[in-house]
Design an enzyme around this catalytic site. Structure first.
Site, PDB file in Angstrom:
ATOM      1  N   GLY A  44     -46.744 -74.332-104.588  1.00 23.05           N
ATOM      2  CA  GLY A  44     -46.585 -75.833-104.373  1.00 23.05           C
ATOM      3  C   GLY A  44     -47.696 -76.530-103.539  1.00 23.05           C
ATOM      4  O   GLY A  44     -48.164 -77.368-104.045  1.00 23.05           O
TER       5      GLY A  44
ATOM      6  N   ASN B 217     -37.409 -82.065 -98.771  1.00 20.15           N
ATOM      7  CA  ASN B 217     -36.886 -80.671 -98.391  1.00 20.15           C
ATOM      8  C   ASN B 217     -36.097 -80.695 -97.104  1.00 20.15           C
ATOM      9  O   ASN B 217     -35.470 -79.723 -97.082  1.00 20.15           O
ATOM     10  CB  ASN B 217     -38.269 -79.907 -98.444  1.00 20.15           C
ATOM     11  CG  ASN B 217     -39.267 -80.349 -97.382  1.00 20.15           C
ATOM     12  OD1 ASN B 217     -39.794 -81.576 -97.619  1.00 20.15           O
ATOM     13  ND2 ASN B 217     -39.521 -79.636 -96.332  1.00 20.15           N
TER      14      ASN B 217
ATOM     15  N   CYS C  63     -42.256 -75.516 -84.677  1.00 22.48           N
ATOM     16  CA  CYS C  63     -42.477 -74.985 -83.180  1.00 22.48           C
ATOM     17  C   CYS C  63     -43.800 -75.073 -82.948  1.00 22.48           C
ATOM     18  O   CYS C  63     -44.686 -74.419 -83.866  1.00 22.48           O
ATOM     19  CB  CYS C  63     -42.111 -73.540 -83.243  1.00 22.48           C
ATOM     20  SG  CYS C  63     -41.025 -73.226 -82.015  1.00 22.48           S
TER      21      CYS C  63
END
Ligand SMILES: Cc1ncc(COP(=O)(O)O)c(C=O)c1O
Length: 378
Positions: free
Chosen positions: A72, A153, A330
């Site tokens: 993708g 998503n 993160c």
């Protein structure tokens, strides 16, 4: 020891056994380079073309409109770069909750090529404001590419791609949709929609990782984004990932064959989890739209209020054998809320968001265990 529970299908959906089998066979038997003209090459090439036909058939596209990519991310990069470099686009309109492979690519193009990038705002569930897009398209004659994902998503919100496509067509804009989360789960007929580009990725619909495709409407002729040989009809250079392509086509045809029964089943799982948490843990807030008409049925996102235990929730779930996702990135060792969660509201101040993403491989009994675990940790 209890069986692990996998609820991170939006990150990567487990590969189907049938897919592993066709891929193993391809790895064993399709040894030639598809560009070679001898029979080994021709056999590999034929397998690629058969897969292209299968995939084109699922989307009602022409065979010549499907181009294989490494996934993708590459499909998204190709659409944006080619639109700007080759199709005269001088403005990109995206939403504030696109995947990083759209946002970062658009920002890169803005920085290096001086192209204007506009980010549409979204409501508290992540839906774009269609009037904002309409006003932007009406207010300028700049050649524009609108790139809006089909479903998000992290929170699953389904965008009104039909309306967006029509608006783009009316204003002479190109339209790309990142359909990485929806292809294989929702039907998508490109022949009935005004759409220029569509991106998809094999591992989101139980195929292999590292393979995807870009649909390019035949009105748009593009040159290679990755330079090299003349593979993929001179649009994407590099020796093809034959086993990946064959596996992806197998996965997609499996999804299409079983689409309605599997989607009914997963929709029921999703409603069950929402209802159980509403009753047993009312302090947990539903972030996604409740209805599967507005939210992709594989994804549900909840806000968990902050407490000493809930701050370590994902880790505790992991220890309990439950894989979910935090929808956070993160950076420098510190967890910070994702751009999606930031764009839809003030969720990060007093807790964190957790995404559960399901497939037909999950069961209600597994969800009962998730609810029990949440009861313990929240
Ligand atoms: C909406 C969306 N777009 C693009 C991608 C990138 O796809 P890939 O992993 O195949 O590069 C993802 C992967 O998580 C995604 O969810």
């Amino acid at each position: 020891m209890k069986k692990s529970i996998y609820l991170d299908n939006a990150a990567s959906a487990p590969i189907l056994d049938d897919v592993v089998e066709v891929m193993a066979d391809a790895l064993r038997t399709l040894n030639g380079n598809p560009s070679s003209t001898h029979k080994f090459g021709r056999k590999a090439k034929a397998a690629i073309e058969q897969s292209r036909k299968t995939i084109a058939g699922c989307l009602n596209a022409s065979i010549g409109e499907i181009f294989f990519t490494s996934g993708g991310t590459e499909a998204n990069n190709t659409a944006l770069h080619c639109a700007v470099d080759q199709l005269g686009v001088t403005r990109l309109i995206i939403s504030s909750i696109e995947h990083p492979s759209i946002i970062n690519t658009a920002n890169y193009i803005a920085t290096h090529q001086g192209i204007e990038v506009v980010q549409l705002t979204v409501n508290e569930h992540g839906l774009i404001h269609i009037d904002e897009l309409k006003n932007l398209l009406e207010g300028s004659n700049q050649k524009t590419l609108v790139s809006i994902m089909h479903a998000n998503n992290e929170i699953g919100t389904i965008q009104p791609v039909d309306q967006i496509g029509v608006l783009c067509q009316e204003h002479g804009a190109l339209f790309h949709t990142d359909a990485v989360q929806t292809i294989g789960h929702l039907p998508f007929d490109v022949s009935t929609r005004p759409i220029s580009f569509l991106s998809a990725s094999g591992h989101k619909f139980h195929g292999p990782k590292g393979i995807g495709f870009l649909y390019v409407n035949s009105d748009n002729i593009i040159e290679p984004y990755i330079q090299g040989g003349s593979q993929e009809r001179n649009v994407r250079a590099g020796t093809e990932n034959v086993a990946g392509i064959v596996g992806m086509a197998k996965a997609l045809s499996h999804c299409y064959e079983h689409m309605s029964e599997k989607s009914d089943y997963v929709k029921e799982l999703r409603s069950y989890l929402i209802e159980q948490l509403r009753v047993k843990l009312p302090q947990i807030e539903l972030v996604s739209y409740a209805s599967s008409d507005d939210c992709l049925f594989t994804i549900v996102n909840f806000h968990i209020p902050s407490s000493a235990k809930s701050d370590l929730l994902l880790m505790n779930l992991d220890i309990a054998g439950i894989a979910a996702s935090g929808g956070s990135a993160c950076s420098s060792g510190a967890e910070k809320p994702s751009h999606v969660i930031e764009a839809i509201g003030n969720y990060s101040e007093n807790g964190k968001c957790v995404r559960f993403s399901m497939s037909f491989m999950n069961t209600k009994a597994e969800l009962d265990r998730v609810v029990d675990a949440l009861t313990k940790y929240v």
